[in-house]
Write an enzyme that holds these catalytic residues in place. Structure first.
Site: not given
Length: 201
Positions: A9, A35-36, A141
């Site tokens: 998504g 994301d890793d 962030n």
């Protein structure tokens, strides 16, 4: 039984929140976060739009991600133990003695990399409208902060491009409304997974 669930998504759509809730309630459940597998910042190209191309497939080491998933497929029990997941001998979802192993693969570009698509048993895709996405993104962030204009100049255009490519693929994808409450989203997906697993037994 081995079962791989894709939670894909738009950025800030609620993928990780949903994934974290599912992990706690599904048996023998491991997770792989896309994301890793981001490459180092100095390996990310600058595109014609003037921005580093974080939101394209080449920003990720997809070979390493695919190999990680293959490792789970080859031995899900070993993979679980090495990732701190307690493996139970039976599962309440199977209604019997068959051991169920589940892998959740979570990320923003799951369904646009052909070598990965063959692994998914079920594909979910969370979407939210432009303004909501931009608002959520502005409050996050990141390790590498967004430069001014990145969302409109790169992130959203790439999302639209990749979504069109995904919709043209042969994958069967269940769409999830990211504006629903966290509990509603979880209940929808969890119950769907339960029903699918029971139908496969």
């Amino acid at each position: 039984m081995k079962y791989i669930i894709g939670i894909g998504g738009v950025t800030n759509g609620g993928k990780t929140t949903l994934t974290n809730k599912l992990i706690k309630s599904l048996p023998n459940c491991c997770v792989v976060h896309q994301d890793d597998f981001f490459k180092k910042p100095d390996q990310i190209e600058v595109g014609d739009d003037g921005f580093r191309q974080w939101d394209v497939i080449t920003a990720l080491d997809m070979d390493a991600m695919t190999n990680t998933i293959k490792g789970w497929v080859e031995n899900p029990a070993k993979f679980a133990r090495t990732h701190g997941v307690t493996v139970s001998n039976t599962s309440h979802m199977s209604g019997g003695e068959e051991q169920v192993h589940i892998l959740i693969v979570e990320g923003f570009l799951l369904y646009n990399y052909q070598p990965l698509t063959e692994y998914f048993s079920k594909c979910y895709f969370i979407s939210i409208p432009y303004q909501e996405c931009k608002s959520r993104r502005s409050t996050r962030n990141y390790t590498v902060p967004d430069p001014p204009g990145l969302f409109d100049g790169h992130v959203w255009p790439m999302y639209l491009k990749h979504r069109t490519e995904m919709e043209d693929s042969p994958l069967t994808i269940e769409y999830v409304d990211g504006l629903a409450t966290k509990e509603e989203t979880y209940t929808q997906v969890y119950e769907d997974i339960q029903n699918t697993l029971l139908n496969r037994l």
